[in-house]
Design an enzyme around this catalytic site. Sequence first.
Site, PDB file in Angstrom:
ATOM      1  N   HIS A 146       0.865  -1.180   0.000  1.00 46.05           N
ATOM      2  CA  HIS A 146       0.000   0.000   0.000  1.00 46.05           C
ATOM      3  C   HIS A 146       0.906   1.236   0.000  1.00 46.05           C
ATOM      4  CE1 HIS A 146      -2.248  -2.851   2.700  1.00 46.05           C
ATOM      5  NE2 HIS A 146      -3.353  -2.330   2.213  1.00 46.05           N
TER       6      HIS A 146
ATOM      7  N   ASP B 209       2.408   2.023   3.447  1.00 44.28           N
ATOM      8  CA  ASP B 209       3.430   1.111   3.986  1.00 44.28           C
ATOM      9  C   ASP B 209       4.807   1.582   3.558  1.00 44.28           C
ATOM     10  OD1 ASP B 209       1.167  -0.508   4.285  1.00 44.28           O
ATOM     11  OD2 ASP B 209       1.647  -1.686   2.489  1.00 44.28           O
TER      12      ASP B 209
ATOM     13  N   GLU C 237     -11.314  -6.969  -3.374  1.00 39.83           N
ATOM     14  CA  GLU C 237     -11.099  -8.031  -2.367  1.00 39.83           C
ATOM     15  C   GLU C 237     -12.290  -8.100  -1.411  1.00 39.83           C
ATOM     16  OE1 GLU C 237      -7.206  -8.087  -0.558  1.00 39.83           O
ATOM     17  OE2 GLU C 237      -7.994  -9.009   1.262  1.00 39.83           O
TER      18      GLU C 237
ATOM     19  N   GLU D 166      -9.438 -13.842  -0.180  1.00 42.19           N
ATOM     20  CA  GLU D 166      -8.597 -14.137   0.986  1.00 42.19           C
ATOM     21  C   GLU D 166      -9.214 -15.255   1.812  1.00 42.19           C
ATOM     22  OE1 GLU D 166      -6.841 -10.919   3.257  1.00 42.19           O
ATOM     23  OE2 GLU D 166      -7.327 -11.949   5.116  1.00 42.19           O
TER      24      GLU D 166
ATOM     25  N   HIS E  74     -10.946 -14.019   5.010  1.00 45.82           N
ATOM     26  CA  HIS E  74     -12.188 -13.285   4.733  1.00 45.82           C
ATOM     27  C   HIS E  74     -13.311 -14.243   4.334  1.00 45.82           C
ATOM     28  CE1 HIS E  74      -9.716  -9.392   3.634  1.00 45.82           C
ATOM     29  NE2 HIS E  74      -9.477  -9.839   4.847  1.00 45.82           N
TER      30      HIS E  74
ATOM     31  N   ASP F   4      -5.225 -14.237  -1.385  1.00 47.73           N
ATOM     32  CA  ASP F   4      -4.459 -13.919  -0.183  1.00 47.73           C
ATOM     33  C   ASP F   4      -4.525 -15.163   0.686  1.00 47.73           C
ATOM     34  OD1 ASP F   4      -3.845 -11.396  -1.014  1.00 47.73           O
ATOM     35  OD2 ASP F   4      -4.989 -10.340   0.529  1.00 47.73           O
TER      36      ASP F   4
ATOM     37  N   ASP G 157     -10.120 -11.654  12.431  1.00 52.11           N
ATOM     38  CA  ASP G 157      -9.201 -11.609  11.301  1.00 52.11           C
ATOM     39  C   ASP G 157      -7.773 -11.517  11.822  1.00 52.11           C
ATOM     40  OD1 ASP G 157      -8.059 -11.363   8.875  1.00 52.11           O
ATOM     41  OD2 ASP G 157      -8.991  -9.472   8.338  1.00 52.11           O
TER      42      ASP G 157
ATOM     43  N   ASP H 167      -5.033 -12.960  10.470  1.00 54.08           N
ATOM     44  CA  ASP H 167      -4.002 -12.913   9.420  1.00 54.08           C
ATOM     45  C   ASP H 167      -2.773 -13.746   9.731  1.00 54.08           C
ATOM     46  OD1 ASP H 167      -5.396 -11.308   7.617  1.00 54.08           O
ATOM     47  OD2 ASP H 167      -4.652  -9.443   8.491  1.00 54.08           O
TER      48      ASP H 167
ATOM     49  N   ASP I  40      -0.845 -12.454   2.885  1.00 52.11           N
ATOM     50  CA  ASP I  40      -1.319 -11.262   3.603  1.00 52.11           C
ATOM     51  C   ASP I  40      -1.333 -11.621   5.095  1.00 52.11           C
ATOM     52  OD1 ASP I  40      -2.524  -8.994   4.486  1.00 52.11           O
ATOM     53  OD2 ASP I  40      -4.422  -9.291   3.427  1.00 52.11           O
TER      54      ASP I  40
END
EC number: 5.3.1.5
Length: 433
Positions: free
Chosen positions: A98, A101, A229, A265, A268, A293, A304, A306, A336
């Site tokens: 992004h 980032d 997404e 993802e 998700h 992802d 979530d 990750d 991700d």
Amino acid sequence: MSFFGDIPKLKYEGPETDNEFAFRHYNPDEIVMGKRMEDQLRFAVAYWHSFAWEGGDPFGGRTFDRPWFGNAMDKAKAKADAAFALFERLGQPYFCFHDVDARPEGSSFEEDLKYLQEITDYFAGKMETSGTKLLWGTANMFNHRRWMSGASTNPDPEVYAYAAATVKSCMDATHKLGGENYVLWGGREGYETLLNTDLAAEMDHMGRFLNMVVEYKHKIGFKGTILVEPKPQEPSKHQYDFDVATCFSFLQKYGLENEVKLNIEQGHAILAGHSFEHEIALAQALGVFGSIDMNRNDYQSGWDTDQFPNNVPEVALAYYYIMKNGGFSTGGTNFDAKIRRQSLDAEDLVLAHAGAMDVCARGLKAAAAMIKDGGLEAEVIRRYADWQSDKIKALMDGATLESLSDWVLKEGVNPEPRSGRQERLENYINRFV
Ligand code: GLC
Ligand code: MN
């Protein structure tokens, strides 16, 4: 000395090795289904989790102590140096990022733009020497307080315009770096409470916004894929990109189903109450499968989280559907995923990715074996085979309720139920995983 010190470049050593810093299953040059494993899996590191995230959770702040933390251009460049040092050790062909980032945070849009251009020029140099490519770029339109009520669904048109400017800058950066996709994830595109929300207006604004993205893509000659997404909620209570089915009808409503595909993802999918393979297979059935992802959530907390993938049977089914339908085109496997906040060491970051790459390689090989064997496919074909008979084809061609009713009466049709054979199929899958 770089952050990763003397951690070597990881090599494939096979399942029997006791070297922690080696791949047991991921062998980039091994041919799987006619392609090098690296070209099938198309792994990407997520810049945000591995380099920008500081280890905070809702109850506590930073746990990591990275030399590149801080809001300045020299820190941003040190971060990039560390990131590319990781890509090189892992042999990861791609990364994703992004805007926020990568660059320092300025005090105006103009300053942010200047920083983004400078840091992505720096990326370009490092990509050139390392050979690492950009799987996708994206805009972070959820972190800063200006996005608290959404980006393209914000009730304030100034925020909508700011979102347009932000996405334009990120598409330009992605295009400059030869990115193969551009992702939009709408974490704040939704609502906290329906009581203050005009759903219809917000969805129209978002539909128009996505059309502008597609128009701009064609205008600048970006050849990559635009990906949306799906996620059902978090941070917003309700997100408009709930799941694959919801996204597809949104795309259709705004005339975008042939222009935009989906980045699906694992975590998700579970949050939306689906399995990962369901979301993948549905996207393929609807012609909108794009990329994945590959990060899981904790099944107990249901949040979530990750995490890096570690469940081979789940991963195998995901790749089964992906590979059965031709594999990735511009998409790939993005991790991700973030290490846990107690995983402080450079080694943790390297081994988290290495383990995930091995899990995916095992899943891919299991998927390839299932496809080669063909047992599952044969069973599905067998189950629908009656539709292929000449008699049924003739009957169904131009059928009406009346014609089918006449047929049932005339033939005395009285169908006998047949087994769905689920356990037999589950047993079959277990032979490969
Ligand atoms: C955020 C989301 C992540 C998404 C990424 C790209 O980090 O949490 O799921 O893939 O943004 O937009
Ligand atoms: Mn994601």
